[in-house]
Design a protein around this motif. Sequence first.
Motif, mmCIF file in Angstrom:
data_model
loop_
_atom_site.group_PDB
_atom_site.id
_atom_site.type_symbol
_atom_site.label_atom_id
_atom_site.label_comp_id
_atom_site.label_asym_id
_atom_site.label_seq_id
_atom_site.Cartn_x
_atom_site.Cartn_y
_atom_site.Cartn_z
ATOM 1 N N PHE A 54 1.284 -1.322 -0.244
ATOM 2 C CA PHE A 54 0.089 0.438 0.424
ATOM 3 C C PHE A 54 1.285 1.438 0.096
ATOM 4 C CE2 PHE A 54 -2.447 3.318 2.381
ATOM 5 C CZ PHE A 54 -3.036 3.422 1.524
ATOM 6 N N LYS A 55 2.142 1.133 0.275
ATOM 7 C CA LYS A 55 3.020 2.905 0.604
ATOM 8 C C LYS A 55 3.490 2.306 -0.319
ATOM 9 C CE LYS A 55 3.177 2.372 6.051
ATOM 10 N NZ LYS A 55 4.783 2.166 7.367
ATOM 11 N N LYS A 56 4.344 1.793 -1.356
ATOM 12 C CA LYS A 56 4.618 1.842 -2.104
ATOM 13 C C LYS A 56 3.658 1.436 -3.373
ATOM 14 C CE LYS A 56 9.090 -0.822 -0.106
ATOM 15 N NZ LYS A 56 9.501 -2.444 -0.419
ATOM 16 N N GLU A 57 2.766 0.933 -3.915
ATOM 17 C CA GLU A 57 2.666 1.253 -5.014
ATOM 18 C C GLU A 57 0.745 2.114 -5.055
ATOM 19 O OE1 GLU A 57 2.338 -2.864 -6.362
ATOM 20 O OE2 GLU A 57 4.265 -2.982 -5.342
ATOM 21 N N ASN A 58 0.509 2.636 -4.157
ATOM 22 C CA ASN A 58 -1.346 2.918 -4.481
ATOM 23 C C ASN A 58 -0.377 4.397 -4.368
ATOM 24 O OD1 ASN A 58 -3.314 4.073 -3.015
ATOM 25 N ND2 ASN A 58 -3.749 2.239 -2.836
ATOM 26 N N PRO A 59 -0.942 4.784 -5.079
ATOM 27 C CA PRO A 59 -1.415 6.796 -5.545
ATOM 28 C C PRO A 59 -2.142 7.450 -4.490
ATOM 29 C CG PRO A 59 -2.882 5.743 -6.777
ATOM 30 C CD PRO A 59 -1.771 4.092 -6.257
ATOM 31 N N ASN A 60 -3.041 6.844 -3.731
ATOM 32 C CA ASN A 60 -3.720 7.199 -2.761
ATOM 33 C C ASN A 60 -2.682 7.514 -1.151
ATOM 34 O OD1 ASN A 60 -6.043 7.286 -4.504
ATOM 35 N ND2 ASN A 60 -6.466 5.347 -4.056
ATOM 36 N N TYR A 61 -1.884 6.707 -1.241
ATOM 37 C CA TYR A 61 -1.158 7.193 0.004
ATOM 38 C C TYR A 61 -0.234 8.164 0.387
ATOM 39 C CZ TYR A 61 2.453 6.086 3.554
ATOM 40 O OH TYR A 61 3.354 6.137 5.107
ATOM 41 N N LYS A 62 -0.561 8.520 1.413
ATOM 42 C CA LYS A 62 0.352 10.697 1.093
ATOM 43 C C LYS A 62 0.878 10.254 2.372
ATOM 44 C CE LYS A 62 -3.430 12.755 -0.080
ATOM 45 N NZ LYS A 62 -4.672 12.184 0.131
ATOM 46 N N LEU A 63 2.225 10.389 2.024
ATOM 47 C CA LEU A 63 3.556 9.816 3.393
ATOM 48 C C LEU A 63 3.039 10.345 4.404
ATOM 49 C CD1 LEU A 63 6.549 9.856 0.820
ATOM 50 C CD2 LEU A 63 5.434 8.218 2.284
#
Length: 63
Positions: A54-63
Amino acid sequence: MTEGKASEAQRRATKRWEKNNPERVKYLRNRTAARTFVRHYADEEDIEELLEIFKKENPNYKL
């Protein structure tokens, strides 16, 4: 054979909606499968791997 709770008209309407919204049906089925897996079958290692994906590949993840 049992007929279920939905009327015939409701079953036709549902089938028509599914035919007209195939991407939404696909999204909902995949979401349901993912939730079922996480709730009933995943172990800690699976969850960690899913979070990394999720963290690496999902465009919806926000750092």
